[in-house]
Each structure stands twice: as C-alpha cells, then as structure tokens.
Design a protein around this motif. Structure first.
Motif, short mmCIF file in Angstrom:
data_model
loop_
_atom_site.label_atom_id
_atom_site.label_comp_id
_atom_site.label_asym_id
_atom_site.label_seq_id
_atom_site.Cartn_x
_atom_site.Cartn_y
_atom_site.Cartn_z
N PHE A 227 129.83 40.96 102.16
CA PHE A 227 129.56 41.41 100.79
C PHE A 227 129.94 40.34 99.78
N TYR A 231 127.33 38.48 97.33
CA TYR A 231 127.34 38.95 95.94
C TYR A 231 127.59 37.81 94.97
N LEU A 247 125.95 45.11 100.40
CA LEU A 247 125.49 44.98 99.02
C LEU A 247 124.53 46.10 98.65
#
Length: 289
Positions: A227, A231, A247
């Motif tokens: 993640f 991100y 995500l």
C-alpha cells in the motif's frame, strides 16, 4: 498439574484478549460487512455473495488482483534470489567491524520509512530524475521516460522499489542462516571435489530451507498487502496499472463508500495470502538437513 496449566493460561490471557479484540473481532466484522451492501453510514442491505461475485467478475478488480500477483515476482522472488547471491558473497566477512558495516548497509532500506523511500524513488524515476540524467549522460537518452508514469513501466518500476526495500531483509536473514551451517559440511564437499556452484546447491541451499521459507512468507505478504509504496509513488496510476488490492480497498471504503465490496475484496486478499503462504510453510517446515 491442572493448577500449573491454569497459571500458564493466566500469563497468556492478556495477549489473547488483545489478539481477540484487535485481530479476530475486526476479521469477523470484515466477513460480516462483505455480505451487505452498505455505505458505512446508513442502513445496511443484505447482499449475500453478490460482493464476491463482483470481485471475481469485474475486469478492473481482477486486473488489480493480477497487479499484486505480478508484484510477487519483484517483491519476493527477486529479493530472495539476489539475497542468496549477496549472502553467499558476504558470508566470509560477517565477523568484525567490516562485517557489521556491511550488514548495516544491507539492512538500511528496512530502517527507512516506506513513505520516505517512495518519495526518494519518485524523484529518482521522474522525467528529470537521476536515472534519466544518467541515461542521457551515457548516450541512452532514447530510453529515458517517466518510469512511474508510463503504462508499460509503471508496475515494474514500483516492483523495483519494493525489491530494493526487501533485499536487505532477505540478505540479513540468509547470512544469519549461513552462519549456522556446520563448516565441516563445506570441508566434506570440497574433499569430494565440489566447486563453488555444487557446494552452494548441495550444502548451502538445503541448509537454508527454513530461512528461505521465512523470506518468501514475509515478502509475498508484503507484495499482496502493498500500500505505502504504491500510494506515495503512483497513487495507483497511470490508470489502474499500479493499483493494488490494498489501495483499492481504501478507495472503495473511504472514497466510494462501498464498504461491503471493500470488505469482500479484503477477504479475498486474505484468502489469496493464505493460499500462497501456507504451501510455502508446509514445504519449508521441518528440521534442517
């Protein structure tokens, strides 16, 4: 005997309570939410398995799950393979001050926060970043591109970041495992005429079965549950090229208010992690040769 067993349970009771509150309860609620159509605020409507059907039939969600599977190659297989190579080279210098410096440098990416690593690599891989500047300086300017913004290179570029982060962890674990191998095994192999490659295949690799299992387990979980790096570096773009389940779960739950679908995707992700990790644990379990 029973009293001693009861005393033992009292010692572990606080940990069990914390585990139940912060792991088992959220897990049960996620499974429950996955069976409803709910926006997180209003009244939930029973949906049954509709959310799971959506996960397995929606082309975008299938692509997102596929992205995570592809990242396993970069986050897991490449760091473990390179870690074996690097660990074999530094095995003889793991003692003394120089060995400490080597281990520190190798483990440094694990100490750096993933957010900082993502930002730093975003600068390096940008259109005017260091990578493209080096390519232009050596006459390979035609290869320069926005690595994290190109549809063809965005996912591999994210994979390279993950491989860099996890390489140090795998190397340190494998070096530690190699230090526990009986030197007599190497001496016996050399007496039998084994060269470096044969020595590695016949002695080192079988003796590192458990360590390799740990490395594969940790890195596969990191790939499927990724993640932070995604991100920060790409936000899932361009398009859905680097969007991963973690995500997408965040977006579905907090941006699109599809808590049920987000929960179903989370359950599928958990099952995918178990499907990948449990066979590895079974294959690598047992005593070292």
């Amino acid at each position: 005997m029973a009293r001693a067993a009861g005393t033992g349970w009292l010692y572990v009771l606080p940990a069990l309570v914390m585990y139940a509150v912060f792991v088992l309860r959220p897990l049960a609620l996620t499974v429950q939410y996955s069976l409803y159509d709910w926006n997180g605020i209003g009244v939930a409507r029973w949906a049954g398995l509709d959310n799971y059907v959506t996960v397995f039939t929606d082309s975008d969600l299938l692509k997102i799950i596929g992205n995570a599977v592809i990242l396993i190659v970069f986050f897991s297989f490449i760091p473990v393979a390179l870690g074996l190579l690097v660990a074999s080279m530094v095995r003889r210098i793991t003692t003394g001050a120089f060995g400490t410096v080597v281990r520190t440098i190798l483990f440094l990416p694990q100490v750096i926060p993933l957010v900082a690593a993502g930002i730093a690599w975003s600068w390096l891989l940008s259109s005017n970043g260091l990578i493209n500047q080096v390519l232009r300086a050596v006459g390979l300017g035609g290869l320069a591109r926005a690595w994290l913004g190109d549809f063809d290179t965005a996912l591999p570029a994210v994979g390279v970041i993950g491989a860099w982060v996890l390489l140090g962890l795998c190397t340190i674990l494998l070096v530690t495992g190699m230090s526990k191998i009986d030197p007599a095994l190497y001496e016996a192999a050399r007496l039998d005429g084994a060269g470096p490659v044969r020595e590695f295949l016949a002695v080192t690799l079988p003796s590192l079965r458990q360590e390799i299992g740990v490395c594969l387990t940790v890195t596969i979980i990191a790939a499927l549950a990724s993640f932070d790096i995604v991100y920060i570096s790409t936000s899932g773009g361009p398009g859905l090229q680097t969007t991963v389940p973690g995500l997408e779960i965040y977006r579905l739950a907090f941006s699109q208010r599809q808590v049920g679908l987000a929960s179903a995707l989370a359950v599928v992700l958990m099952l995918l992690v178990l499907a990948c990790v449990l066979p590895i644990q079974r294959l690598t379990r047992g005593e070292k040769p």
